[in-house]
Enzyme design. Structure first.
Site, short mmCIF file in Angstrom:
data_model
loop_
_atom_site.label_atom_id
_atom_site.label_comp_id
_atom_site.label_asym_id
_atom_site.label_seq_id
_atom_site.Cartn_x
_atom_site.Cartn_y
_atom_site.Cartn_z
N HIS A 39 0.83 -1.21 0.00
CA HIS A 39 0.00 0.00 0.00
C HIS A 39 0.87 1.26 0.00
O HIS A 39 0.57 2.24 -0.71
CB HIS A 39 -0.90 0.02 1.24
CG HIS A 39 -1.90 -1.09 1.30
ND1 HIS A 39 -2.18 -1.77 2.47
CD2 HIS A 39 -2.68 -1.65 0.34
CE1 HIS A 39 -3.10 -2.69 2.22
NE2 HIS A 39 -3.42 -2.65 0.95
N LYS A 83 -17.62 -5.62 7.51
CA LYS A 83 -16.33 -6.21 7.83
C LYS A 83 -16.02 -6.06 9.32
O LYS A 83 -16.54 -5.15 9.98
CB LYS A 83 -15.22 -5.55 7.01
CG LYS A 83 -15.31 -5.82 5.52
CD LYS A 83 -14.10 -5.25 4.77
CE LYS A 83 -14.15 -5.58 3.29
NZ LYS A 83 -12.96 -5.05 2.57
N ARG A 105 -1.68 -6.68 -8.93
CA ARG A 105 -0.63 -7.68 -8.72
C ARG A 105 -0.77 -8.88 -9.64
O ARG A 105 0.21 -9.51 -10.02
CB ARG A 105 -0.65 -8.15 -7.26
CG ARG A 105 -0.33 -7.06 -6.24
CD ARG A 105 -0.79 -7.44 -4.86
NE ARG A 105 -2.24 -7.65 -4.83
CZ ARG A 105 -2.93 -8.00 -3.75
NH1 ARG A 105 -2.29 -8.22 -2.62
NH2 ARG A 105 -4.24 -8.16 -3.80
N SER A 142 -3.13 -7.14 2.85
CA SER A 142 -3.52 -7.17 4.26
C SER A 142 -3.88 -8.59 4.69
O SER A 142 -3.53 -9.03 5.79
CB SER A 142 -4.71 -6.24 4.49
OG SER A 142 -4.34 -4.89 4.27
#
Length: 382
Positions: free
Chosen positions: A17, A41, A93, A131
């Site tokens: 990040h 969440k 990614r 994360s």
């Protein structure tokens, strides 16, 4: 470009990040991190704490043009547009990332009339860092050293404290405690993790990382040996306090270990374990230790010495930290004393006497011999 946004839950923020934020800074005068507070969440850290972690991480990088905004009850793409950001930046990614982010980008623009998205690709060493990846590391021995490689220092420190808080709360009956007991529990957690003890600025080795490592070693030992809840708790209470007082003062009336034992005895945290915990703390003193005959003495000492049997990068970091902790000692004298200590411990390891507990001996003895012999040679050559 005047402003660019970066959004996410960022729980925790990772080096990946941070790289994306750095890329954003190269494209715009100002970067706004939109921190989503999604009620669906269950984050590790509340939004305000995540905001502080991100701000501290940016400051440590010298970034004065990064601000953090918590988004409540809105889409981040729409919030970004309201704050003057025509573009959000996202890291890609994998091809799966692209398919997902492309769908989100189309929704942001076509449905929400929000900010458009710029995609950037992180370098190979950050390609797998997320994360969820970082969260999955927690648990085994050394998890914190591994995590440290993938998150900025403020996020790492916050995670360590969160882990220690869970360990601490598991020792005491928080659910049924009175207000006075809760206040006492919190007082001692703050003391032990604060600047007076393991959180002290001069604690380069006997610090919060040492505390996490020892508590993890005890948990893994108990899981593998079938030790009961009482044994776990006795050892963990002792480990929490064993280096709570750590003094280099040769004029001290008694050892740091005895001072730590006295601190425990005066804490008011007694749950029927007062004397046993004090004995285990005293067992870590080379002078008092031989006289201690507690049944858990070997496990306590082995958990404390387990650092000697770690992989090269961890052991090298440990020796560097010890050097910083004793920086006040004249260098030649320090090297002489350190070499004598390592020779003594290596001799014990070669005789099979360093780790009195069989589980720890099997895990660490051979590697400890290699590490200490290597360090002794380097000290002799210095």
């Amino acid at each position: 470009m005047k402003k660019i946004g970066f959004s996410g839950t960022l729980d925790p923020i990772t080096n990946g990040h941070m790289w994306v934020i750095g890329e954003a800074r190269s494209l715009a005068d100002e970067v706004i991190v939109f921190l989503s507070q999604n009620p669906a969440k269950k984050p590790q850290f509340p939004a305000e704490e995540r905001k502080q972690i991100i701000e501290q991480s940016a400051r440590e990088c010298g970034w004065d043009n990064v601000q953090v905004v918590i988004v409540k009850g809105d889409y981040t793409a729409r919030a970004a547009k309201k704050h003057g950001c025509d573009y959000l930046i996202r890291g890609i990614r994998t091809t799966a990332d692209f398919d997902y982010e492309n769908l989100i980008q189309q929704t942001n623009v076509d449905v929400l009339q929000g900010a458009k998205t710029i995609f950037v690709m992180p370098p190979r060493d950050l390609g797998s860092v997320s994360s969820s990846f970082v969260k999955a590391l927690e648990g085994p021995v050394g998890w914190h050293w591994t995590m440290k490689k993938f998150v900025p220092a403020p996020a790492y420190h916050a995670w360590i404290l969160d882990s220690l808080r869970k360990e601490w709360q598991a020792l005491w009956n928080y659910a049924q405690a009175s207000d006075a007991q809760l206040a006492l529990f919190e007082q001692w957690f703050a003391h032990l993790t604060g600047p007076q003890a393991y959180g002290g600025a001069d604690r380069h080795y006997h610090n919060l990382e040492h505390l996490v490592h020892g508590l993890t070693e005890i948990r893994v030992w108990a899981d593998n040996t079938g030790a009961g809840k009482r044994e776990r708790q006795l050892l963990k209470k002792a480990f929490w306090f064993h280096d709570a007082v750590y003094s280099h003062d040769d004029e001290a009336l008694y050892s740091s270990e005895e001072a730590s034992a006295q601190l425990w005895l005066s804490s008011g945290l007694d749950a029927g374990d007062n004397d046993e915990v004090a004995q285990l703390i005293r067992a870590t003193d080379h002078f008092q230790g031989p006289a201690i005959t507690h049944r858990l003495k070997d496990a306590m000492l082995s958990a404390d010495l387990a650092i000697l049997g770690q992989d090269d990068d961890v052991y090298n970091a440990y020796t560097a930290a010890i050097g910083r902790e004793y920086a006040h000692v004249e260098p030649t004298h320090f090297r002489q004393q350190r070499r004598l200590a390592m020779q003594h411990l290596a001799t014990k390891a070669e005789a099979g006497q360093l780790f009195g507990d069989a589980f720890f001996a099997d895990q660490y003895n051979a590697r400890a011999i290699e590490n200490m012999q290597r360090e002794t040679g380097m000290l002799a050559a210095a």
